[in-house]
Design a protein around this motif. Structure first.
Motif, PDB file in Angstrom:
ATOM      1  N   TYR A  57       0.873  -1.167   0.000  1.00  0.00           N
ATOM      2  CA  TYR A  57       0.000   0.000   0.000  1.00  0.00           C
ATOM      3  C   TYR A  57       0.911   1.219   0.000  1.00  0.00           C
ATOM      4  N   GLU A  58       0.521   2.248  -0.709  1.00  0.00           N
ATOM      5  CA  GLU A  58       1.362   3.446  -0.855  1.00  0.00           C
ATOM      6  C   GLU A  58       1.872   3.971   0.484  1.00  0.00           C
ATOM      7  N   ASP A  59       1.028   3.983   1.496  1.00  0.00           N
ATOM      8  CA  ASP A  59       1.439   4.488   2.808  1.00  0.00           C
ATOM      9  C   ASP A  59       2.400   3.552   3.537  1.00  0.00           C
ATOM     10  N   ASN A  60       2.551   2.325   3.062  1.00  0.00           N
ATOM     11  CA  ASN A  60       3.406   1.345   3.729  1.00  0.00           C
ATOM     12  C   ASN A  60       4.666   0.987   2.952  1.00  0.00           C
ATOM     13  N   VAL A  61       4.967   1.724   1.883  1.00  0.00           N
ATOM     14  CA  VAL A  61       6.176   1.450   1.120  1.00  0.00           C
ATOM     15  C   VAL A  61       7.386   1.710   2.019  1.00  0.00           C
ATOM     16  N   PRO A  62       8.295   0.736   2.137  1.00  0.00           N
ATOM     17  CA  PRO A  62       9.498   0.945   2.949  1.00  0.00           C
ATOM     18  C   PRO A  62      10.286   2.167   2.475  1.00  0.00           C
ATOM     19  N   ASP A  63      10.914   2.841   3.415  1.00  0.00           N
ATOM     20  CA  ASP A  63      11.632   4.082   3.108  1.00  0.00           C
ATOM     21  C   ASP A  63      12.617   3.939   1.951  1.00  0.00           C
ATOM     22  N   GLN A  64      13.333   2.835   1.887  1.00  0.00           N
ATOM     23  CA  GLN A  64      14.350   2.679   0.840  1.00  0.00           C
ATOM     24  C   GLN A  64      13.741   2.551  -0.554  1.00  0.00           C
ATOM     25  N   TRP A  65      12.430   2.325  -0.637  1.00  0.00           N
ATOM     26  CA  TRP A  65      11.768   2.171  -1.928  1.00  0.00           C
ATOM     27  C   TRP A  65      10.717   3.251  -2.202  1.00  0.00           C
ATOM     28  N   LYS A  66      10.718   4.342  -1.446  1.00  0.00           N
ATOM     29  CA  LYS A  66       9.732   5.422  -1.639  1.00  0.00           C
ATOM     30  C   LYS A  66       9.762   5.975  -3.060  1.00  0.00           C
ATOM     31  N   SER A  67      10.910   5.958  -3.694  1.00  0.00           N
ATOM     32  CA  SER A  67      11.013   6.489  -5.063  1.00  0.00           C
ATOM     33  C   SER A  67      10.155   5.699  -6.049  1.00  0.00           C
ATOM     34  N   PHE A  68       9.788   4.462  -5.686  1.00  0.00           N
ATOM     35  CA  PHE A  68       8.962   3.651  -6.571  1.00  0.00           C
ATOM     36  C   PHE A  68       7.520   4.154  -6.645  1.00  0.00           C
ATOM     37  N   ILE A  69       7.094   4.973  -5.706  1.00  0.00           N
ATOM     38  CA  ILE A  69       5.747   5.553  -5.768  1.00  0.00           C
ATOM     39  C   ILE A  69       5.631   6.411  -7.020  1.00  0.00           C
ATOM     40  N   GLU A  70       6.574   7.315  -7.194  1.00  0.00           N
ATOM     41  CA  GLU A  70       6.586   8.180  -8.375  1.00  0.00           C
ATOM     42  C   GLU A  70       6.919   7.389  -9.636  1.00  0.00           C
ATOM     43  N   LEU A  71       7.817   6.409  -9.502  1.00  0.00           N
ATOM     44  CA  LEU A  71       8.202   5.602 -10.656  1.00  0.00           C
ATOM     45  C   LEU A  71       7.010   4.827 -11.221  1.00  0.00           C
ATOM     46  N   ASN A  72       6.168   4.250 -10.363  1.00  0.00           N
ATOM     47  CA  ASN A  72       4.986   3.527 -10.831  1.00  0.00           C
ATOM     48  C   ASN A  72       4.079   4.449 -11.634  1.00  0.00           C
ATOM     49  N   ALA A  73       3.856   5.659 -11.150  1.00  0.00           N
ATOM     50  CA  ALA A  73       2.995   6.612 -11.851  1.00  0.00           C
ATOM     51  C   ALA A  73       3.596   7.000 -13.198  1.00  0.00           C
ATOM     52  N   ALA A  74       4.887   7.299 -13.206  1.00  0.00           N
ATOM     53  CA  ALA A  74       5.543   7.728 -14.440  1.00  0.00           C
ATOM     54  C   ALA A  74       5.597   6.605 -15.466  1.00  0.00           C
ATOM     55  N   LYS A  75       5.981   5.419 -15.051  1.00  0.00           N
ATOM     56  CA  LYS A  75       6.099   4.295 -15.975  1.00  0.00           C
ATOM     57  C   LYS A  75       4.733   3.827 -16.482  1.00  0.00           C
ATOM     58  N   SER A  76       3.719   3.915 -15.650  1.00  0.00           N
ATOM     59  CA  SER A  76       2.374   3.532 -16.089  1.00  0.00           C
ATOM     60  C   SER A  76       1.888   4.436 -17.203  1.00  0.00           C
ATOM     61  N   ALA A  77       2.277   5.691 -17.136  1.00  0.00           N
ATOM     62  CA  ALA A  77       1.854   6.651 -18.155  1.00  0.00           C
ATOM     63  C   ALA A  77       2.521   6.384 -19.505  1.00  0.00           C
ATOM     64  N   GLU A  78       3.701   5.757 -19.481  1.00  0.00           N
ATOM     65  CA  GLU A  78       4.430   5.553 -20.742  1.00  0.00           C
ATOM     66  C   GLU A  78       4.505   4.101 -21.202  1.00  0.00           C
ATOM     67  N   SER A  79       4.093   3.151 -20.353  1.00  0.00           N
ATOM     68  CA  SER A  79       4.202   1.729 -20.685  1.00  0.00           C
ATOM     69  C   SER A  79       2.864   1.151 -21.118  1.00  0.00           C
ATOM     70  N   PRO A  80       2.905   0.150 -21.984  1.00  0.00           N
ATOM     71  CA  PRO A  80       1.659  -0.497 -22.404  1.00  0.00           C
ATOM     72  C   PRO A  80       1.052  -1.294 -21.245  1.00  0.00           C
ATOM     73  N   SER A  81      -0.220  -1.507 -21.312  1.00  0.00           N
ATOM     74  CA  SER A  81      -0.902  -2.322 -20.309  1.00  0.00           C
ATOM     75  C   SER A  81      -0.327  -3.726 -20.331  1.00  0.00           C
ATOM     76  N   ALA A  82      -0.180  -4.330 -19.169  1.00  0.00           N
ATOM     77  CA  ALA A  82       0.345  -5.683 -19.087  1.00  0.00           C
ATOM     78  C   ALA A  82      -0.670  -6.693 -19.584  1.00  0.00           C
ATOM     79  N   HIS A  83      -1.897  -6.273 -19.810  1.00  0.00           N
ATOM     80  CA  HIS A  83      -2.954  -7.174 -20.267  1.00  0.00           C
ATOM     81  C   HIS A  83      -3.173  -7.099 -21.771  1.00  0.00           C
ATOM     82  N   ASP A  84      -2.425  -6.228 -22.456  1.00  0.00           N
ATOM     83  CA  ASP A  84      -2.600  -6.097 -23.918  1.00  0.00           C
ATOM     84  C   ASP A  84      -1.986  -7.275 -24.640  1.00  0.00           C
TER      85      ASP A  84
END
Length: 84
Positions: A57-84
C-alpha cells in the motif's frame, strides 16, 4: 492511496499478480510491472499473489523504496498495459 510495486519486482517474470487485478491496472516494461495509481482501486488482491513480496500500500512502502511511488505513476503513463 494506491498499491505500489517496488524493487524486488525487478527482473521477476512470474506475473502471478496480474490476473487477480479486477481493474487491470498493471503496466510493464522490460524491467518489471507497475501499478497505475489512477486506475488502482486499492483492493490489495495482488499483494498475496506477488511472488517477490514487492507490492505495498502506498502508505506502507518501505523508506528505501519510496522512489517507486513516483516511478509507478511515471512508468504507467508511458508503458503499455500488461494485459494487452
Amino acid at each position: 492511496m494506491a498499491m505500489v510495486v517496488t524493487q524486488p519486482c525487478i527482473g521477476c517474470k512470474d506475473k502471478a499478480c496480474l490476473p487477480v487485478c479486477p481493474v487491470e491496472c498493471f503496466h510493464e516494461d522490460d524491467a518489471m510491472v507497475y501499478i497505475d495509481p489512477d486506475e488502482c482501486i486499492d483492493c490489495g488482491a495482488c499483494v498475496p499473489e506477488c511472488p517477490t513480496e514487492a507490492i505495498f500500500y502506498e502508505d506502507n512502502v518501505p523508506d528505501q523504496w519510496k522512489s517507486f511511488i513516483e516511478l509507478n505513476a511515471a512508468k504507467s503513463a508511458e508503458s503499455p498495459s500488461a494485459h494487452d
